[in-house]
Design an enzyme around this catalytic site. Structure first.
Site, short mmCIF file in Angstrom:
data_model
loop_
_atom_site.label_atom_id
_atom_site.label_comp_id
_atom_site.label_asym_id
_atom_site.label_seq_id
_atom_site.Cartn_x
_atom_site.Cartn_y
_atom_site.Cartn_z
N THR A 1 23.55 8.65 -7.70
CA THR A 1 24.65 9.25 -6.80
C THR A 1 25.89 9.73 -7.47
O THR A 1 26.63 10.65 -7.06
CB THR A 1 25.36 8.14 -5.82
OG1 THR A 1 25.72 7.08 -6.29
CG2 THR A 1 23.94 7.92 -4.74
N LEU B 1 29.52 11.19 -3.02
CA LEU B 1 28.90 11.04 -1.76
C LEU B 1 27.53 9.77 -1.65
O LEU B 1 26.68 10.32 -1.19
CB LEU B 1 28.57 12.20 -1.15
CG LEU B 1 29.76 13.20 -0.69
CD1 LEU B 1 29.36 14.58 0.03
CD2 LEU B 1 30.83 12.56 0.43
N HIS B 2 27.83 8.80 -2.26
CA HIS B 2 26.80 7.73 -2.38
C HIS B 2 25.87 7.77 -1.26
O HIS B 2 24.70 8.05 -1.41
CB HIS B 2 27.21 6.52 -2.81
CG HIS B 2 28.33 6.33 -3.70
ND1 HIS B 2 27.72 6.33 -5.09
CD2 HIS B 2 29.64 6.18 -3.92
CE1 HIS B 2 28.94 5.85 -5.92
NE2 HIS B 2 30.04 5.99 -5.16
N ASP B 3 26.24 7.45 -0.21
CA ASP B 3 25.54 7.21 1.17
C ASP B 3 24.78 8.48 1.67
O ASP B 3 23.74 8.39 2.28
CB ASP B 3 26.44 6.57 2.23
CG ASP B 3 26.89 5.03 1.87
OD1 ASP B 3 26.23 4.50 0.83
OD2 ASP B 3 27.97 4.83 2.37
#
Length: 320
Positions: free
Chosen positions: A196, A241-243
């Site tokens: 990510t 924007l990991h998620d």
């Protein structure tokens, strides 16, 4: 409709982008959103999830409040230093008020009800601590066949962020993470922070989103505290924007390249608590040294077309 999806979340700026990604995608049947403690407390994460859905004009999507603490041990701290005091850079109140009340039965009840009612297997995307999902898997083994796969944002192959060894979501409830990733009852994809981080977006990407429409402007307005943190973490003007990366894989299977490898979670106390132990040795070597507690096999995301992924995210977030 395309992918049947439930998001379990602790909004969180990147969670807000992930919820919007699913809520705005026409090929996603977003069945529900459940909330968990994490980036901020459960009351704030639940309110934030409701308000992001209201921003997306998705009052049809039910929201249920889940776990306020880990399964076993007290949560050491939240991530206000990343996401701001309210989880959304202090700007949660700028979003529309919730369009529907929280479901009365709680997260595990809603997860169970949605799975029971679905005529085909459902993808679950947990993008916060795994407490609700561990509880579901333990309490409702009769529903395992109704879960197509669980796409988890969490873990780290190298160094962590909550500690030297552990990524925040897994570190927040290591026992729950081990239950989900080590259980083996349901196919799991793990999207670790190593990947990510490589998918980080820059200022130009954010400016394009902000200029696209009121939705893009509203999402970008939630990012100041998050951006300030990631300027320090990345060393340049951008954010991770990991998620949303995990939800992209939930929506479009294969957008991330994965490798099936044994994974276990460190649950002892010490500097490695919450670390994800991912066995990336060659299969031949693993077979020679295999031990029964070596970890369940999980599809770990290791690569993607970075520009293609960023384009996918931007196109989906500017659909309306």
């Amino acid at each position: 409709m395309g992918t049947k999806l439930i998001i379990d979340t602790d909004p969180g700026v990147d969670d807000a982008f992930a919820i919007a990604l699913a809520a705005l995608s026409e090929d996603v049947d977003l069945l529900g959103v459940t909330t968990v403690f994490g980036n901020v407390g459960i009351e704030a994460t639940t309110r934030n999830a409701q308000r992001v859905l209201a921003l997306c004009k998705r009052g049809d999507v039910p929201v249920a409040k889940g776990a306020a603490r880990p399964l076993v041990h007290v949560h050491p701290h939240q991530a206000r230093y990343v996401h701001g005091t309210d989880g959304l850079s202090g700007r949660s109140a700028a979003l529309p008020e919730a369009e529907r009340p929280v479901e009365p039965g709680g997260a595990v009840w809603l997860l169970s009800r949605l799975l029971e009612a679905s005529d085909e297997p459902v993808t679950i995307a947990p993008i916060g601590p795994l407490t609700n999902i561990a509880t579901l898997l333990s309490a409702r083994p009769d529903l395992h066949h109704k879960i197509a796969r669980i796409v988890v944002m969490g873990g780290a192959l190298g160094h962590g962020n909550a500690s030297a060894a552990a990524e925040f979501n897994i570190w927040s409830d290591p026992e729950a993470a081990q239950r989900v990733l080590g259980g083996g009852e349901v196919p799991c994809v793990l999207v670790p922070m190593d990947l990510t981080y490589r998918c980080a977006v820059d200022r130009e990407w954010l400016e394009t989103l902000a200029a696209s429409n009121p939705m893009g402007a509203a999402l970008t307005a939630l990012t100041p505290d998050y951006l300030a943190h990631y300027r320090k973490a990345l060393g340049w003007d951008g954010m991770v924007l990991h998620d949303a990366v995990a939800v992209a894989e939930a929506i479009r299977p294969g957008i991330l390249r994965t490798e099936a490898v044994p994974v276990s979670v460190e649950t002892s106390f010490g500097p490695a608590r919450g670390a994800t132990i991912v066995d990336q040795r060659r299969p031949e070597l693993r077979e020679e040294t295999e031990v029964p507690e070596g970890g369940n096999t999980v599809d770990v995301a290791v690569d993607t077309d970075l520009d293609g992924l960023r384009t996918f995210l931007l196109e989906r977030l500017t659909l309306r």
